[in-house]
Design a protein around this motif. Sequence first.
Motif, mmCIF file in Angstrom:
data_model
loop_
_atom_site.group_PDB
_atom_site.id
_atom_site.type_symbol
_atom_site.label_atom_id
_atom_site.label_comp_id
_atom_site.label_asym_id
_atom_site.label_seq_id
_atom_site.Cartn_x
_atom_site.Cartn_y
_atom_site.Cartn_z
ATOM 1 N N LYS A 74 0.841 -1.209 0.000
ATOM 2 C CA LYS A 74 0.000 0.000 0.000
ATOM 3 C C LYS A 74 0.867 1.247 0.000
ATOM 4 O O LYS A 74 0.575 2.226 -0.714
ATOM 5 N N LYS A 75 1.933 1.236 0.768
ATOM 6 C CA LYS A 75 2.841 2.385 0.831
ATOM 7 C C LYS A 75 3.494 2.624 -0.534
ATOM 8 O O LYS A 75 3.684 3.766 -0.960
ATOM 9 N N LEU A 76 3.823 1.543 -1.224
ATOM 10 C CA LEU A 76 4.392 1.632 -2.570
ATOM 11 C C LEU A 76 3.422 2.340 -3.516
ATOM 12 O O LEU A 76 3.806 3.250 -4.262
ATOM 13 N N LEU A 77 2.160 1.938 -3.492
ATOM 14 C CA LEU A 77 1.157 2.560 -4.358
ATOM 15 C C LEU A 77 0.952 4.031 -4.009
ATOM 16 O O LEU A 77 0.787 4.878 -4.887
ATOM 17 N N GLN A 78 0.970 4.318 -2.738
ATOM 18 C CA GLN A 78 0.656 5.671 -2.263
ATOM 19 C C GLN A 78 1.817 6.640 -2.470
ATOM 20 O O GLN A 78 1.637 7.742 -3.007
ATOM 21 N N ASP A 79 3.022 6.233 -2.063
ATOM 22 C CA ASP A 79 4.150 7.161 -2.019
ATOM 23 C C ASP A 79 4.975 7.205 -3.303
ATOM 24 O O ASP A 79 5.610 8.218 -3.602
ATOM 25 N N VAL A 80 4.958 6.092 -4.043
ATOM 26 C CA VAL A 80 5.779 6.025 -5.255
ATOM 27 C C VAL A 80 4.958 6.261 -6.512
ATOM 28 O O VAL A 80 5.422 6.905 -7.446
ATOM 29 N N TYR A 81 3.709 5.756 -6.516
ATOM 30 C CA TYR A 81 2.903 5.844 -7.733
ATOM 31 C C TYR A 81 1.688 6.758 -7.605
ATOM 32 O O TYR A 81 0.938 6.920 -8.565
ATOM 33 N N TYR A 82 1.439 7.316 -6.430
ATOM 34 C CA TYR A 82 0.409 8.346 -6.243
ATOM 35 C C TYR A 82 -0.999 7.838 -6.578
ATOM 36 O O TYR A 82 -1.842 8.600 -7.051
ATOM 37 N N VAL A 83 -1.271 6.576 -6.330
ATOM 38 C CA VAL A 83 -2.573 5.980 -6.628
ATOM 39 C C VAL A 83 -3.592 6.422 -5.581
ATOM 40 O O VAL A 83 -3.277 6.510 -4.388
ATOM 41 N N THR A 84 -4.826 6.682 -5.994
ATOM 42 C CA THR A 84 -5.857 7.114 -5.054
ATOM 43 C C THR A 84 -6.208 5.980 -4.096
ATOM 44 O O THR A 84 -5.976 4.806 -4.377
ATOM 45 N N LYS A 85 -6.807 6.347 -2.986
ATOM 46 C CA LYS A 85 -7.109 5.374 -1.939
ATOM 47 C C LYS A 85 -8.013 4.247 -2.444
ATOM 48 O O LYS A 85 -7.785 3.064 -2.138
ATOM 49 N N GLU A 86 -9.047 4.588 -3.225
ATOM 50 C CA GLU A 86 -9.973 3.568 -3.718
ATOM 51 C C GLU A 86 -9.273 2.569 -4.629
ATOM 52 O O GLU A 86 -9.476 1.359 -4.521
ATOM 53 N N ARG A 87 -8.409 3.079 -5.543
ATOM 54 C CA ARG A 87 -7.705 2.167 -6.445
ATOM 55 C C ARG A 87 -6.634 1.378 -5.703
ATOM 56 O O ARG A 87 -6.314 0.254 -6.076
ATOM 57 N N GLN A 88 -6.074 1.943 -4.637
ATOM 58 C CA GLN A 88 -5.158 1.167 -3.805
ATOM 59 C C GLN A 88 -5.866 -0.073 -3.261
ATOM 60 O O GLN A 88 -5.325 -1.181 -3.281
ATOM 61 N N GLU A 89 -7.072 0.133 -2.761
ATOM 62 C CA GLU A 89 -7.834 -0.974 -2.189
ATOM 63 C C GLU A 89 -8.124 -2.041 -3.235
ATOM 64 O O GLU A 89 -7.986 -3.243 -2.969
ATOM 65 N N LEU A 90 -8.513 -1.611 -4.447
ATOM 66 C CA LEU A 90 -8.755 -2.560 -5.539
ATOM 67 C C LEU A 90 -7.502 -3.376 -5.835
ATOM 68 O O LEU A 90 -7.549 -4.610 -5.936
ATOM 69 N N ALA A 91 -6.386 -2.692 -6.010
ATOM 70 C CA ALA A 91 -5.146 -3.363 -6.379
ATOM 71 C C ALA A 91 -4.692 -4.347 -5.310
ATOM 72 O O ALA A 91 -4.275 -5.473 -5.616
ATOM 73 N N LEU A 92 -4.781 -3.937 -4.050
ATOM 74 C CA LEU A 92 -4.314 -4.795 -2.963
ATOM 75 C C LEU A 92 -5.190 -6.033 -2.821
ATOM 76 O O LEU A 92 -4.690 -7.144 -2.590
ATOM 77 N N ASP A 93 -6.506 -5.878 -2.970
ATOM 78 C CA ASP A 93 -7.393 -7.039 -2.917
ATOM 79 C C ASP A 93 -7.050 -8.028 -4.032
ATOM 80 O O ASP A 93 -6.986 -9.244 -3.813
ATOM 81 N N CYS A 94 -6.843 -7.506 -5.226
ATOM 82 C CA CYS A 94 -6.535 -8.379 -6.367
ATOM 83 C C CYS A 94 -5.179 -9.059 -6.195
ATOM 84 O O CYS A 94 -5.025 -10.248 -6.502
ATOM 85 N N SER A 95 -4.201 -8.338 -5.694
ATOM 86 C CA SER A 95 -2.884 -8.936 -5.490
ATOM 87 C C SER A 95 -2.921 -10.034 -4.432
ATOM 88 O O SER A 95 -2.238 -11.050 -4.557
ATOM 89 N N GLN A 96 -3.729 -9.851 -3.399
ATOM 90 C CA GLN A 96 -3.864 -10.912 -2.399
ATOM 91 C C GLN A 96 -4.491 -12.166 -3.007
ATOM 92 O O GLN A 96 -4.093 -13.289 -2.682
ATOM 93 N N SER A 97 -5.442 -11.985 -3.920
ATOM 94 C CA SER A 97 -6.026 -13.131 -4.614
ATOM 95 C C SER A 97 -4.982 -13.826 -5.479
ATOM 96 O O SER A 97 -4.945 -15.062 -5.575
#
Length: 473
Positions: free
Chosen positions: A118-141
Amino acid sequence: MNLTLIGHDDRYAVEQLQMSLFPEGTAGEAVSTLHRGNTWLTAMAKITLDGKTATASRRLKASEETVRLRRRALQQSYYLAAIQLLPELPAWGALAGVRPTKITTKHMLEGGSVKSAKKLLQDVYYVTKERQELALDCSQSTVAAAKLLEPTDVSLYVGIPFCPTRCAYCSFVSRSIGKRTELLEPYLAALTKELEETGRLLANSGRQVRTIYIGGGTPTTLTHDQLARLLDAIGDSFDLSRCIEFTVEGGRPDTLDEEKLRTIRAHGADRMSINPQTMIDSVLKASGRPHRAEDVVRSYQQAVDAGYKAINMDLIAGLPTDTVDGFCRSLNQVAALNPANITVHTLALKKGADLFEKRAGLSTAAEVTEMVAYANQTLRSLGYKPYYLYRQKYMSGSFENVGWSRDGLDCLYNIYMMEEVHTILSLGGGGMNKVNFPDGSLRRFHNPKFPEQYIEMIDDVLKQKREMFDLMR
């Protein structure tokens, strides 16, 4: 928008981000520069749009340069310049390409935590909070799905590139046969040869089939007898003792009936996809889909009665003449059927589709935003979770396609194919083989695109398969 590179040739990395940030046809100028000093590499971007110019830069220690970090710096500098000219922050930040989850998936497969991803998405790629949640859920799957694999496992894709008619939004390489079915038999004869040869090569290689997906086109364009022969050929050619998932893309309900559904199920397929795209009859008509919403319900119930353990249903946000209210009603009706998976696509306007030129009656980006937001909120409230996603060029609002799953019924093939975590062997016209090698590299091998070419070149297809397996050894 014109793009000029100075001091580097990483065009793909920068161009893909540019395409995701600025609509096709945007008139402007962009310059991406990389300056190499003794201590620092400095990536700089300068973008001019509507008479305004913005600049930004990022630095990287020269001693720490890798391809990945260099491209990251180039993309970051471009993004930081672009947001000075954009009306709002892009949902996916500086992430570009069709697989935005690959970064978090790789991070987690290499031992990273959900928190650090999540920190990678937020601090390095500037992804919004909602898309962070989408990406992290999918990566866990994806991480969970990867744990089900052995190094010798592969997945199979069997392509049937035929449809009764072409939908207005479709750009797939597929033959609309109507009443002309003369290509089907020679195509199946060629495909059977590829099935038999690939099965022989697979057995000799010591590899096993983990998942199978029969897609298209619309595979259920085939007659009942043709489907039975195809499924028999798959069962005769491959040892399926390790296969844990077998999906058939039923697609359009006007190609489905009780006999076909029961035949497919009797041959071992345990997952079926029935895709309404919308449950509004007028929108179906405007999209070139010759069925009605009631046909979707009929086909779904027939599939339930036939004993499939999981059924997927697709919807598209942004179809011609659709409205926010219409899309929300469609989603509610589909969710009420309680399918295992609901895949929400965002309309992508591609060359080759009728809508690419006409573009009549399409939803605005703001309306698609409402549709997608409603889908995300509603499906989460009903117990669905996102398990895979991908993006496409020219999507309405530059959103994503998201597969939602309930009760642990993720479609494993979708994950393996999209995240490229193991080898996918593709058979049939238009198939793309993705071979993962032990050194971490991935190579693609393409079958001929069109059915006629595939039939004529079947000997070359078999030769390529043999060469692929030689490399895999």
